[in-house]
Each structure stands twice: as C-alpha cells, then as structure tokens.
Design a protein around this motif. Structure first.
Motif, short mmCIF file in Angstrom:
data_model
loop_
_atom_site.label_atom_id
_atom_site.label_comp_id
_atom_site.label_asym_id
_atom_site.label_seq_id
_atom_site.Cartn_x
_atom_site.Cartn_y
_atom_site.Cartn_z
N ARG A 14 0.86 -1.19 0.00
CA ARG A 14 0.00 0.00 0.00
C ARG A 14 0.89 1.24 0.00
O ARG A 14 1.88 1.29 0.73
CB ARG A 14 -0.88 0.03 1.25
CG ARG A 14 -1.89 -1.10 1.34
CD ARG A 14 -2.68 -1.05 2.64
NE ARG A 14 -1.83 -1.23 3.81
CZ ARG A 14 -1.44 -0.27 4.64
NH1 ARG A 14 -1.79 1.00 4.43
NH2 ARG A 14 -0.67 -0.55 5.67
N LEU A 15 0.53 2.22 -0.82
CA LEU A 15 1.30 3.48 -0.80
C LEU A 15 1.35 4.06 0.60
O LEU A 15 2.32 4.70 0.99
CB LEU A 15 0.70 4.50 -1.77
CG LEU A 15 1.11 4.38 -3.24
CD1 LEU A 15 0.42 5.46 -4.07
CD2 LEU A 15 2.62 4.46 -3.42
N GLY A 16 0.29 3.83 1.38
CA GLY A 16 0.23 4.35 2.74
C GLY A 16 1.26 3.74 3.69
O GLY A 16 1.49 4.26 4.78
N GLN A 17 1.89 2.61 3.28
CA GLN A 17 2.94 2.02 4.11
C GLN A 17 4.23 2.83 4.06
O GLN A 17 5.10 2.68 4.90
CB GLN A 17 3.29 0.61 3.60
CG GLN A 17 2.24 -0.45 3.82
CD GLN A 17 2.63 -1.75 3.14
OE1 GLN A 17 2.02 -2.16 2.17
NE2 GLN A 17 3.66 -2.41 3.65
N LEU A 18 4.36 3.64 3.00
CA LEU A 18 5.61 4.35 2.74
C LEU A 18 5.34 5.85 2.71
O LEU A 18 4.19 6.29 2.75
CB LEU A 18 6.20 3.87 1.41
CG LEU A 18 6.53 2.36 1.38
CD1 LEU A 18 6.61 1.85 -0.04
CD2 LEU A 18 7.85 2.11 2.11
N MET A 19 6.40 6.65 2.66
CA MET A 19 6.25 8.10 2.75
C MET A 19 6.44 8.80 1.41
O MET A 19 5.58 9.50 0.93
CB MET A 19 7.19 8.65 3.83
CG MET A 19 6.79 8.16 5.22
SD MET A 19 8.00 8.50 6.53
CE MET A 19 7.85 10.28 6.71
N ASP A 20 7.60 8.59 0.79
CA ASP A 20 7.88 9.23 -0.51
C ASP A 20 8.79 8.30 -1.31
O ASP A 20 9.96 8.59 -1.56
CB ASP A 20 8.55 10.59 -0.28
CG ASP A 20 8.75 11.39 -1.56
OD1 ASP A 20 8.15 11.00 -2.59
OD2 ASP A 20 9.50 12.37 -1.54
N PRO A 21 8.25 7.12 -1.72
CA PRO A 21 9.09 6.05 -2.25
C PRO A 21 9.42 6.19 -3.74
O PRO A 21 8.67 6.78 -4.53
CB PRO A 21 8.24 4.80 -2.02
CG PRO A 21 6.83 5.31 -2.10
CD PRO A 21 6.85 6.70 -1.54
N LEU A 22 10.56 5.59 -4.11
CA LEU A 22 10.99 5.45 -5.49
C LEU A 22 10.97 3.96 -5.85
O LEU A 22 10.64 3.11 -5.02
CB LEU A 22 12.41 6.01 -5.67
CG LEU A 22 12.68 7.43 -5.20
CD1 LEU A 22 14.16 7.79 -5.42
CD2 LEU A 22 11.79 8.44 -5.91
N VAL A 23 11.36 3.65 -7.09
CA VAL A 23 11.44 2.25 -7.55
C VAL A 23 12.79 2.03 -8.22
O VAL A 23 13.16 2.75 -9.15
CB VAL A 23 10.35 1.93 -8.59
CG1 VAL A 23 10.31 0.42 -8.85
CG2 VAL A 23 8.99 2.42 -8.15
N SER A 82 12.25 7.73 2.41
CA SER A 82 12.96 8.57 3.38
C SER A 82 12.03 9.16 4.41
O SER A 82 10.84 9.38 4.15
CB SER A 82 13.71 9.69 2.65
OG SER A 82 14.40 10.50 3.59
N ARG A 83 12.61 9.43 5.56
CA ARG A 83 11.88 10.10 6.64
C ARG A 83 11.98 11.62 6.49
O ARG A 83 11.50 12.36 7.35
CB ARG A 83 12.45 9.66 7.99
CG ARG A 83 11.85 8.37 8.56
CD ARG A 83 11.57 7.26 7.60
NE ARG A 83 12.78 6.64 7.08
CZ ARG A 83 12.79 5.70 6.15
NH1 ARG A 83 11.65 5.28 5.60
NH2 ARG A 83 13.92 5.19 5.71
N PHE A 84 12.59 12.09 5.40
CA PHE A 84 12.69 13.53 5.13
C PHE A 84 11.79 13.91 3.97
O PHE A 84 11.69 13.19 2.98
CB PHE A 84 14.13 13.92 4.79
CG PHE A 84 15.09 13.77 5.94
CD1 PHE A 84 15.17 14.75 6.93
CD2 PHE A 84 15.90 12.66 6.06
CE1 PHE A 84 16.04 14.62 8.00
CE2 PHE A 84 16.78 12.51 7.12
CZ PHE A 84 16.85 13.49 8.09
N ALA A 85 11.17 15.07 4.09
CA ALA A 85 10.33 15.58 3.00
C ALA A 85 11.20 15.98 1.81
O ALA A 85 12.33 16.43 1.99
CB ALA A 85 9.52 16.77 3.48
N ASP A 86 10.66 15.79 0.60
CA ASP A 86 11.32 16.25 -0.64
C ASP A 86 12.78 15.82 -0.69
O ASP A 86 13.67 16.63 -0.97
CB ASP A 86 11.21 17.77 -0.77
CG ASP A 86 9.78 18.26 -0.73
OD1 ASP A 86 8.92 17.61 -1.34
OD2 ASP A 86 9.51 19.28 -0.07
#
Length: 270
Positions: free
Chosen positions: A99-108, A144-148
C-alpha cells in the motif's frame, strides 16, 4: 572487535535517531534543513543509523547498498557507496502487494539481491562471493523520513536514515554460481522496468560499480571496518541499474534476462 566510533552515539545523535524513528512511526516527515549540522561526518551518520536500527527492535534481515553509480554519487556529492541496515520484514518475496500508505515518498529501483549462504568475510574474493551466495531479481523501494528528499538530501542524512531504506521485493533465489557461468557474467544482466505494461526504464548490471558483486564486496569490507559481519541468510540489495522513478499505484514489473526471471509488485492507493 567493535569499532566504538561506530557503535556509541552521542546524546545529540541518539536524539536524532529517535526523531527519525518517530517520523517512521507517525509518517510525519522531517525537514532536512533542521538537521544540516546534526551529523558531523559519515561515522556520526552510521552511529545514528545504528541507534535507529536498535529502536526498530527487529532482526536485521540484511542491507541495501546505495550510491553505486557514478551518476548517483555525483547527485549526492559522494565518492563511495553507503549502506543501510534493513529489518527482516522489509524484505518481501514476490509477487508482493504494497500500500502506498505504508511508505512516505518512495521510489522504484531494479537490483540484484544476493543472500549469504554462509558468513561472508572481507577476505572473500569476488569468486568466493560468487560461490557463497544466491542471487535473485529484485525491486527496491527506497523511502525517506525527510520531506522532498530526492535527489538533494545530504549524503550523511541519507546514511543516518538507513540509506533511505524502504522495502525490497525479491524474486526466485538461485545459487549465483549456477545462475552465472562466471563472475564477469553477473555484470552483463539487463533489466526492463514496466508500470501497467508501459516500459519506463531499462538498465544493465554494470551500472552497479561495474559489477554487483563489487557492491557486495564493498559492503562486506565496510561492515568489517565497523566490527560487523554479513551472516548466513542475510540479503543484500546491491544497487540500482537505473535512475529511479517515483512509486505510484498500479502493477510494477521488473524483467531480467539470462533466465533470472521477473519480479511483480502491485501497489494500491490506500
């Protein structure tokens, strides 16, 4: 043989690790600018990461290696790779659902995932590692736990944040020395990444330090410097073949040649 510079965090570093853990738990991202001066150097960053791993209170299932291409090293102003410890339940066997909600700002990312068949040593040659591991096709979801955070997060903050570790999805595991005729053959693997049937990226394993086994070799040596070992059963996501796109909902597939197979991942919006 414990390297105390790696294992004993200062009060400031302990506080930072707790803030990272809280961001992970609550999914409220931190502002990188607020932490620009918290980690003095890479050793400090690894001490933060180590304490963050302790706070997760789970077995370490393995590691991810980042900054394994010239392109990504330049982006993060780095000259060497870096690693992040990953807890066991962050390694998922394919086909997987996330689920996207499991992650914060993920890449692939598309990667080869190695698993140690026995404890690995810094004295091991690439040929030794070829014999002592299994290999699987993989999709890594850095987060990441950091925004942007991408692509401008400071390198030491990347290290502190478990090398922006998210999830690793791995396909069928086979003995590396059965899958590949030689060490050099590992570098020739090609992969195609698709999303809902559309090809987004293609890449080759030689992007990963010339050969993904070089990435594994670097990791084993780096861990040894810190008094750690890569033990039987632990996995290593060895570095991306491609510059990663952002993870979105839908069906993701990484297809590898040389009969490595594919990795399927379904991502939902909730």
């Amino acid at each position: 043989m414990t390297n105390t510079t790696t294992t004993t965090p200062t009060e400031t570093e302990t506080k930072f690790a707790t803030q990272l853990f809280d961001a992970l738990r609550t999914q409220h991202p931190l502002n990188a600018a607020d932490f620009a001066d918290v980690v003095a150097d890479e050793d400090a960053a690894y001490r933060v990461q180590d304490h963050l791993t302790t706070l997760k209170n789970q077995p370490v299932g393995g590691y991810k290696v980042s900054l394994t291409s010239e392109e990504t090293q330049k982006m993060f102003d780095a000259h060497n790779p870096l690693y992040g410890a990953q807890v066991q339940d962050h390694f998922l066997a394919a086909p997987a659902k996330v689920r996207l909600g499991q992650l914060m700002d993920p890449l692939v990312e598309v990667e080869l995932v190695f698993k140690a068949k026995e404890t690995l040593s810094p004295e091991d040659s690439l040929t030794d590692l070829w014999h002592k591991t299994t290999v699987a096709p993989g999709l890594e979801l850095p987060d990441s736990r950091f925004a942007d955070w991408f692509p401008s997060l400071a390198k030491n903050l990347v290290v502190a944040d478990a090398a922006v570790g998210g999830l690793v999805v791995y396909g069928e595991e086979r003995d590396t020395d059965q899958q590949f005729d030689s060490v050099d053959a590992v570098a020739t693997v090609k992969c195609e990444l698709t999303h809902d049937g559309e090809t987004l990226k293609s890449g080759v394993a030689s992007e990963v330090l010339g050969n993904p086994l070089n990435s594994l070799h670097w990791l084993v040596g780096k861990l040894a410097e810190q008094g750690r070992v890569l033990t039987k059963g632990q996995r290593v996501s060895s570095g991306t073949f491609v510059l990663p796109p952002h993870l979105t909902a839908g069906h993701w597939q990484a297809t590898f040649d040389q009969q490595l197979g594919q990795v399927d991942l379904d991502v939902t919006n909730d």
